[in-house]
Design a protein around this motif. Structure first.
Motif, mmCIF file in Angstrom:
data_model
loop_
_atom_site.group_PDB
_atom_site.id
_atom_site.type_symbol
_atom_site.label_atom_id
_atom_site.label_comp_id
_atom_site.label_asym_id
_atom_site.label_seq_id
_atom_site.Cartn_x
_atom_site.Cartn_y
_atom_site.Cartn_z
ATOM 1 N N SER A 488 0.741 -1.211 0.090
ATOM 2 C CA SER A 488 -0.025 -0.147 -0.076
ATOM 3 C C SER A 488 0.664 1.268 0.140
ATOM 4 O O SER A 488 0.463 2.207 -0.654
ATOM 5 C CB SER A 488 -1.004 -0.004 1.214
ATOM 6 N N ASN A 489 1.923 1.190 0.588
ATOM 7 C CA ASN A 489 2.838 2.416 0.817
ATOM 8 C C ASN A 489 3.451 2.690 -0.603
ATOM 9 O O ASN A 489 3.970 3.707 -1.028
ATOM 10 C CB ASN A 489 3.924 2.237 1.858
ATOM 11 N N ARG A 490 3.839 1.493 -1.400
ATOM 12 C CA ARG A 490 4.486 1.830 -2.587
ATOM 13 C C ARG A 490 3.461 2.211 -3.760
ATOM 14 O O ARG A 490 2.743 1.623 -4.257
ATOM 15 C CB ARG A 490 5.219 0.278 -3.129
ATOM 16 N N ARG A 491 3.175 3.321 -3.944
ATOM 17 C CA ARG A 491 2.240 3.972 -4.830
ATOM 18 C C ARG A 491 2.514 5.344 -5.332
ATOM 19 O O ARG A 491 3.525 5.854 -4.938
ATOM 20 C CB ARG A 491 1.066 4.385 -3.648
ATOM 21 N N ILE A 492 1.862 5.531 -6.338
ATOM 22 C CA ILE A 492 1.804 6.960 -7.066
ATOM 23 C C ILE A 492 0.318 7.632 -6.885
ATOM 24 O O ILE A 492 -0.703 7.167 -7.068
ATOM 25 C CB ILE A 492 2.053 6.968 -8.555
ATOM 26 N N GLU A 493 0.595 8.835 -6.262
ATOM 27 C CA GLU A 493 -0.823 9.590 -5.926
ATOM 28 C C GLU A 493 -0.962 10.756 -6.991
ATOM 29 O O GLU A 493 0.045 11.783 -7.108
ATOM 30 C CB GLU A 493 -0.769 10.121 -4.560
ATOM 31 N N ILE A 494 -2.155 10.944 -7.609
ATOM 32 C CA ILE A 494 -2.384 12.024 -8.473
ATOM 33 C C ILE A 494 -3.381 12.882 -7.746
ATOM 34 O O ILE A 494 -4.513 12.564 -7.415
ATOM 35 C CB ILE A 494 -3.073 11.617 -9.692
ATOM 36 N N VAL A 495 -2.921 14.147 -7.098
ATOM 37 C CA VAL A 495 -3.676 15.122 -6.442
ATOM 38 C C VAL A 495 -3.990 16.114 -6.978
ATOM 39 O O VAL A 495 -3.405 17.055 -7.832
ATOM 40 C CB VAL A 495 -2.848 15.419 -4.796
ATOM 41 N N LEU A 496 -5.270 16.415 -7.154
ATOM 42 C CA LEU A 496 -6.003 17.408 -7.831
ATOM 43 C C LEU A 496 -6.516 18.430 -6.797
ATOM 44 O O LEU A 496 -7.368 18.149 -5.951
ATOM 45 C CB LEU A 496 -7.024 17.048 -8.823
ATOM 46 N N TYR A 497 -6.053 19.579 -6.918
ATOM 47 C CA TYR A 497 -6.472 20.792 -5.712
ATOM 48 C C TYR A 497 -6.744 21.909 -6.574
ATOM 49 O O TYR A 497 -6.252 22.110 -7.426
ATOM 50 C CB TYR A 497 -5.372 20.850 -4.739
ATOM 51 N N PRO A 498 -7.652 22.817 -5.874
ATOM 52 C CA PRO A 498 -8.044 23.988 -6.498
ATOM 53 C C PRO A 498 -6.879 25.113 -6.839
ATOM 54 O O PRO A 498 -5.939 24.964 -6.045
ATOM 55 C CB PRO A 498 -9.184 24.300 -5.938
ATOM 56 N N LYS A 499 -7.179 25.917 -7.864
ATOM 57 C CA LYS A 499 -6.376 27.059 -7.781
ATOM 58 C C LYS A 499 -6.659 27.885 -6.514
ATOM 59 O O LYS A 499 -7.367 27.794 -5.958
ATOM 60 C CB LYS A 499 -6.230 27.678 -9.323
ATOM 61 N N ASP A 500 -6.117 28.981 -6.945
ATOM 62 C CA ASP A 500 -6.257 30.234 -5.918
ATOM 63 C C ASP A 500 -8.025 30.573 -6.337
ATOM 64 O O ASP A 500 -8.492 30.579 -7.340
ATOM 65 C CB ASP A 500 -5.468 31.458 -6.173
ATOM 66 N N LEU A 501 -8.664 30.855 -4.939
ATOM 67 C CA LEU A 501 -10.223 30.930 -5.451
ATOM 68 C C LEU A 501 -10.221 32.334 -6.300
ATOM 69 O O LEU A 501 -11.275 32.649 -7.025
ATOM 70 C CB LEU A 501 -10.711 31.222 -4.029
ATOM 71 N N LYS A 502 -9.367 33.596 -6.129
ATOM 72 C CA LYS A 502 -9.591 34.581 -7.042
ATOM 73 C C LYS A 502 -9.281 33.972 -8.616
ATOM 74 O O LYS A 502 -10.286 34.580 -9.321
ATOM 75 C CB LYS A 502 -8.306 35.601 -6.552
ATOM 76 N N GLU A 503 -8.683 33.270 -8.650
ATOM 77 C CA GLU A 503 -8.608 32.843 -10.147
ATOM 78 C C GLU A 503 -9.796 32.177 -10.609
ATOM 79 O O GLU A 503 -10.277 32.319 -11.557
ATOM 80 C CB GLU A 503 -7.268 31.999 -10.373
#
Length: 513
Positions: A488-503
């Motif tokens: 489980s620890n040997r992994r690739i994580e693709i993290v999607l997080y928002p831009k700046d709220l102003k943008e």
């Protein structure tokens, strides 16, 4: 089994009866063999069914575990949705509070406007009163100046009258002395006159007597002549005394006139003294009134300054309140836009999560891929065996197929920042691959970089929104004591997080336009 039993009973019946032929025996043996074969087939099928049932039970256990995991994730998603709803409720309450505060501020602003108008009216009234008091004070000062000038004139006249009265008193005393002397002289003259009158009567009697005695000697004639001469002298002296008496009467009349003039002067002096005292009192009263008016004017000026300061402070406070209301309105608009942006962000993330879950349902069922959304952050977790061979950082064909499907979903989310994270277990790098990767840091970073290159070159991802990070074994999601935890620890994580709220807000505005 039922067929075998029935055949056995029939065979026994035939044997008992003793009527069994060879053909019948052969046919019965064939049936027995056939039923034996059928029984073996049934037993084999039954064993296969038992094996399949055991497999189904195993699959059911796996599915139950997956269902529990899915239920746990669903509970986490429900908790996240509940927290989001709670946050939305809080924002809605804050919005309502802001609206109520805006209404209250509007009422306060209206009251402040009324207070300002009232203060202005009071200021205008005070200004009018101040102008009237200034005019009245100017008239009072002018009247006071005229009264002071009049008092000075009367004081000068008083001084002149005092000097004149003093001179008149001196002259009256002189005249009184002269009058006393004249009266003494008149008394003396009156005595002399009486004496002369008596002498005159005696002389006349003597003259008559002498005339009767005309015939007396010359001595008597000369005596009579002498007496006549003396009588003439006496007459002259009497005339002179009469003139003196007339002069005395004239002097007495003059003295009476001077006494009357002195009395008038004294009365006038008394009247002027009283008038001067009244004027002094009037001057003191006017001076006190002037001081009082000056004090009132100073107080009015202080009130005017205080009102001006209060008006300035009120206007400043009103301006600050207007600026604060404008800022709060802008903040309200900004919060509303951010709320809409967050809702849109969560909606897109939820849609993306559904698409990814639908696309990778087989891999998710096998536990190779997990998809997790926490508020505005979406994480795609892939174990290393999906993408890489052991000890390597180049993506294998099966992994490219998986990443291709991931890129199709991620490429549509251009409003997200993407971070590719590489993770390993805590097993040190072996000697066979030590030359390529000095430690787990290099291995995790190389694998994350390979994924980034693939997404940039094949998936069409914008390079400005993607980043890479290698964390080695510093962020485990399970314990490294078991093989399952290490996997489980040997992994690739693709993290999607928002831009700046102003943008995001600017993007929404651009889309709206």
């Amino acid at each position: 089994m039922r067929h075998v039993g029935s055949l056995g009973l029939a065979l026994c019946a035939f044997v008992a009866c003793g009527c069994i032929s060879k053909e019948t025996h052969t046919r019965t043996l064939g049936q027995l063999e056939s039923e034996r074969n059928d029984k073996a087939a049934l037993e084999a099928r039954l064993a296969d069914l038992k094996q399949r049932l055991a497999q189904v039970d195993d699959d059911r256990g796996v599915m139950r575990e997956e269902l529990l995991g899915t239920q746990t994730r669903l509970d986490g998603s429900n908790d996240a949705v509940a927290r989001l709803q709670q946050s939305l409720y809080v924002e809605r309450d804050a919005k309502r509070g802001l609206e109520e505060r805006l209404e209250q501020m509007g009422v306060e602003l209206h009251h402040a406007g009324q207070a300002t108008a009232s203060a202005r009216r009071d200021r205008d009234q005070l200004q009018t009163r101040n102008d009237a008091l200034k005019d009245e004070l100017a008239e009072t000062n002018h009247a006071l100046d005229e009264a002071i000038a009049r008092i000075e004139t009367l004081q000068q006249a008083n001084d002149g009258l005092t000097a004149a009265v003093t001179g008149a008193r001196d002259r009256a005393r002189d005249l009184q002395s002269k009058l006393d002397a004249e009266q003494a002289q008149v008394a003396s003259l009156q005595e002399d006159n009486l004496r002369l009158l008596s002498g005159t009567s005696t002389a006349k009697d003597e003259i008559d007597r002498l005339q009767k005695r005309a015939g007396e000697p010359e001595s008597a004639s000369s005596r009579a002549a002498d007496l006549e001469q003396r009588l003439v002298d006496r007459d002259q002296e009497i005339g002179h005394l009469r003139q003196t008496v007339s002069d005395r009467d004239t002097l007495a009349a003059k003295a009476a006139d001077l006494a009357a003039t002195l009395h008038d002067a004294q009365q006038r002096l008394t009247r002027l003294t009283d008038e001067a005292a009244e004027l002094a009192e009037e001057r003191d009263r006017l001076s006190q009134e002037r001081q009082h008016l000056s004090s009132q004017l100073a107080q009015l000026r202080q009130d005017k300054n205080r009102l001006s300061q209060a008006e300035h402070a009120l206007l400043s406070k009103l301006q600050q309140e207007q600026e604060r209301l404008a800022a709060e309105a802008a903040e309200k608009v900004r919060l509303e836009q951010e709320r809409v942006a967050k809702e849109e962000e969560i909606r897109r993330l939820t849609h993306a999560q559904d698409d990814l879950s639908q696309s990778f349902q087989d891999e998710i069922a096998k536990g190779h891929i997990t998809i997790q959304r926490v508020r505005d952050r979406l994480t795609i977790n892939m174990i290393d065996q999906v993408l890489f061979d052991s000890g390597r950082a180049d993506i294998k064909p099966e992994g490219r197929t998986v990443l291709k499907r991931v890129s199709e979903v991620v490429a549509a989310m251009s409003d997200k920042q993407i971070r590719i994270e590489g993770h390993t277990d805590n097993v040190p790098i072996g000697p066979k691959i030590k030359e390529r990767f000095a430690s787990n840091w290099e291995l995790s970073t190389a694998r994350a970089t390979s994924v980034v290159h693939y997404l940039l070159e094949t998936g069409g991802i914008n390079r400005q929104i993607i980043s890479v990070a290698g964390y080695a074994d510093t962020r485990p999601v399970a314990g490294n004591e078991t093989d399952e935890g290490k996997a489980s620890n040997r992994r690739i994580e693709i993290v999607l997080y928002p831009k700046d709220l102003k943008e995001i807000v600017e993007d929404l505005r651009a889309d709206a336009q």
